[in-house]
Design an enzyme around this catalytic site. Structure first.
Site, mmCIF file in Angstrom:
data_model
loop_
_atom_site.group_PDB
_atom_site.id
_atom_site.type_symbol
_atom_site.label_atom_id
_atom_site.label_comp_id
_atom_site.label_asym_id
_atom_site.label_seq_id
_atom_site.Cartn_x
_atom_site.Cartn_y
_atom_site.Cartn_z
ATOM 1 N N GLU A 27 40.121 25.426 42.433
ATOM 2 C CA GLU A 27 38.667 25.325 42.549
ATOM 3 C C GLU A 27 38.224 23.872 42.389
ATOM 4 O OE1 GLU A 27 36.605 27.920 39.828
ATOM 5 O OE2 GLU A 27 34.637 27.431 40.685
ATOM 6 N N ASN A 174 31.863 35.317 45.415
ATOM 7 C CA ASN A 174 32.680 35.309 44.194
ATOM 8 C C ASN A 174 31.806 35.703 43.011
ATOM 9 O OD1 ASN A 174 34.958 34.265 42.310
ATOM 10 N ND2 ASN A 174 33.151 33.131 41.634
ATOM 11 N N GLU A 175 32.293 36.594 42.212
ATOM 12 C CA GLU A 175 31.557 37.016 41.001
ATOM 13 C C GLU A 175 30.055 37.128 41.288
ATOM 14 O OE1 GLU A 175 32.662 34.834 37.445
ATOM 15 O OE2 GLU A 175 34.705 35.597 37.562
ATOM 16 N N TYR A 242 40.220 37.856 32.360
ATOM 17 C CA TYR A 242 40.816 36.730 31.636
ATOM 18 C C TYR A 242 41.274 37.172 30.252
ATOM 19 C CZ TYR A 242 39.370 33.306 35.128
ATOM 20 O OH TYR A 242 39.244 32.575 36.283
ATOM 21 N N GLU A 299 41.529 36.387 39.957
ATOM 22 C CA GLU A 299 41.401 35.456 38.822
ATOM 23 C C GLU A 299 41.976 36.143 37.584
ATOM 24 O OE1 GLU A 299 37.705 33.377 38.137
ATOM 25 O OE2 GLU A 299 37.328 33.206 40.293
ATOM 26 N N GLN A 348 44.302 28.358 36.829
ATOM 27 C CA GLN A 348 44.320 27.830 38.180
ATOM 28 C C GLN A 348 45.586 26.985 38.353
ATOM 29 O OE1 GLN A 348 40.588 26.091 39.440
ATOM 30 N NE2 GLN A 348 39.385 27.797 38.635
HETATM 31 O O1 AHR Z 1 38.252 30.102 36.961
HETATM 32 C C1 AHR Z 1 37.101 29.604 36.374
HETATM 33 C C2 AHR Z 1 35.873 30.438 36.671
HETATM 34 O O2 AHR Z 1 36.021 31.697 36.084
HETATM 35 C C3 AHR Z 1 35.594 30.737 38.108
HETATM 36 O O3 AHR Z 1 34.888 29.728 38.742
HETATM 37 C C4 AHR Z 1 34.761 31.976 38.034
HETATM 38 O O4 AHR Z 1 34.904 32.789 39.175
HETATM 39 C C5 AHR Z 1 35.213 32.646 36.760
HETATM 40 O O5 AHR Z 1 34.169 33.002 35.964
#
Ligand code: AHR
Length: 501
Positions: A27, A174-175, A242, A299, A348
């Site tokens: 990103e 995205n999101e 996450y 992600e 990432q």
């Molecule tokens: O990976 C970092 C961020 O985490 C991304 O930009 C977003 O999609 C997520 O909240």
């Protein structure tokens, strides 16, 4: 000592392990693209067309199958036309999601496609739905993939690329439940349908369209989305989950300084991925009973506090053996779900979150997570086979988690069958003695190539000591139906071994 049996039925083929499960994400965030990947042609750092040669080489060694770009949250404020044509004419904008720094758009579509060509991977583009327009998205696909005399094709040729590119993976937003526009699921679904309609297929380019799926355990989003987008050329829905040590966004904790309790909490949090995947797959079973739509975990990974002194918006964190255990667990899990998971992209690739690679000026460090991806390469494109193991338990008095994880796959090379077994031991104190048993008349048949990664849980590679955590290889000869191995505490283990009937 944890003692257990790993039973493998190498004849029971379950599902193809899509190489894309080992995908990456890059990103416009912190030092991922700029400094990490792109340094410009005039840099003293060795580069090809401005792209760091050392980073490309390291990613090639991982056999990176697919790279997601330009975000993340950045995708929904990215206007692709700002990133084409002469560099001096490109728009300078504020990267309002990530540190408020000026984005000069010197890395744009052509540079990204060049990066993918250099690595040898598929591009996965995220279209701007949050602040873009349908026409903008449609133009981008035409610019990238249309041949002939259309204005977009001519513009691409004028900018130095006459031949159209091939684009397969296209994410629409995205999101969008959050940074991508704070939409409700039904609003997003309607927008998705509109956007995807005008993202056309030119010539023989076929798009694999991915709708914005849920965050973590938001099963309602999955349900409302699937009710509306199934049958609308949707091939995948994304999932973002996450691993935060305590699950608390307000107190994420340090990447390198944590006690035993926090370590096992991290493992507990990462193991929630299994529950989250199963929860979404159950909803998908109901609203997509023919399994036409895959889950794309685009992600995932650990998220800690940024390293002291760094811009908090840059999400730069160190990476220890704890991250290696997290990576190994999740990759085993994705392999086990490879009948429904078609892609996963760790967040990432470089200098951001659970990165493969850290850079500082011309230096490059491979992280323990890089090592795990390197060890697991042999699963790419192999076939998952049936395997069972009681995982044992480990932890502290307060946090108790399964210790071991595994996945097994088979592939044929030069007419011979090679079984790949990957294991992780999350226990900090107990080694695991594992009796591997082949079922249904299969036997080990010769060379076993073994790789181990181990270290103290806080150990990590730095620019001063880049080789602190590195895999160790050995070759053994295995025969018969059973073989007992020992996997040390806080270790990841891989064996690729010849087998026969
Ligand atoms: O990976 C970092 C961020 O985490 C991304 O930009 C977003 O999609 C997520 O909240």
């Amino acid at each position: 000592m944890i003692q257990t049996k790993l039973k493998i039925n190498a004849n029971k083929e379950c599902s193809h392990i899509a190489p894309e499960i080992y995908g990456q994400f890059s990103e416009h965030l912190g030092r991922c693209i700029y400094e990490g990947i792109y340094v410009g042609e005039d840099s003293d750092i060795p580069n090809k067309n401005g792209i760091r040669t050392d980073v490309v080489e390291a990613l090639k060694e991982l056999k990176v199958p697919v790279l997601r770009w330009p975000g993340g949250c950045f995708a929904d404020e990215y206007h692709w036309k700002d990133g084409i044509g002469p560099e001096e004419n490109r728009r300078h904008m504020v990267n309002s999601n990530w540190g408020g720094v000026v984005e000069d758009n010197s890395f744009g579509t052509h540079e990204f496609m060049d990066l993918c060509e250099q690595i040898g991977c598929e591009p996965y583009l995220a279209v701007n739905m949050g602040s873009g327009t349908v026409a903008e998205a449609a133009d981008w696909v035409e610019y990238l993939t249309a041949d002939g005399e259309s204005d977009m094709a001519k513009l691409r040729a004028k900018n130095g690329h006459k031949e159209p590119w091939k684009i397969k993976y296209l994410g629409i937003g995205n999101e969008n439940w959050g940074c991508g526009g704070n939409m409700s699921a039904d609003y997003y679904a309607n927008e998705y349908k509109k956007y995807q309609t005008f993202c056309r297929e030119y010539g023989d380019n076929h798009l694999y369209k991915i709708a914005c799926g849920p965050s973590a355990d938001d099963y309602e989003w999955t349900k409302e989305l699937l009710k509306r987008v199934n049958g609308c050329h949707t091939r995948g829905i994304s999932l973002h989950y996450y691993t935060l040590p305590t699950g608390d966004w307000g107190h994420k904790g340090s990447a390198t300084e944590f006690d035993e309790k926090e370590y096992y909490q991290t493992i507990q949090q990462t193991m929630r991925m299994d529950e989250v995947i199963k929860g979404h797959l159950a909803v998908m079973d109901k609203y997509d009973p023919d399994h036409k739509i895959s889950l794309i975990v685009d992600e995932w990974g650990t998220w800690y506090d940024v390293e002291p002194g760094m811009n908090p918006g840059f999400l730069y964190q160190q990476n220890t053996m704890r991250d290696a255990i997290v990576a190994a667990y999740n990759l085993n899990l994705f392999n086990k779900h490879s009948d429904r998971i078609a892609m996963a992209n760790i967040a990432q690739a470089v200098n951001v979150l659970q990165a493969m690679i850290l850079t500082q000026a011309d230096q490059l460090v491979k992280t323990p997570t890089y090592e795990v991806f390197w060890m697991y390469r042999d699963h790419q494109n192999a076939t998952l086979v049936e395997s069972h193991m009681l995982p044992g338990m480990t932890g502290t008095e307060e946090v108790w988690v399964p210790a071991l994880s595994e996945s097994c796959s088979i592939q044929e090379k030069n007419g011979e069958k090679i079984l790949t077994i990957t294991l992780s031991n999350a226990s900090l104190k107990d080694p695991a003695q594992i009796a591997i048993e082949l079922e249904e008349g299969m036997q080990f048949a010769g060379e076993a190539s073994i790789t181990e990664l181990t270290g103290e849980v806080h150990a990590h590679n730095t620019f001063e000591q880049p080789d602190c955590i590195m895999h160790q290889d050995k070759i053994e000869q295995w025969s018969g139906k059973t073989k007992t191995i020992e996997v040390g505490p806080c270790s990841v283990y891989k064996v690729s071994v010849h087998v026969k009937a």
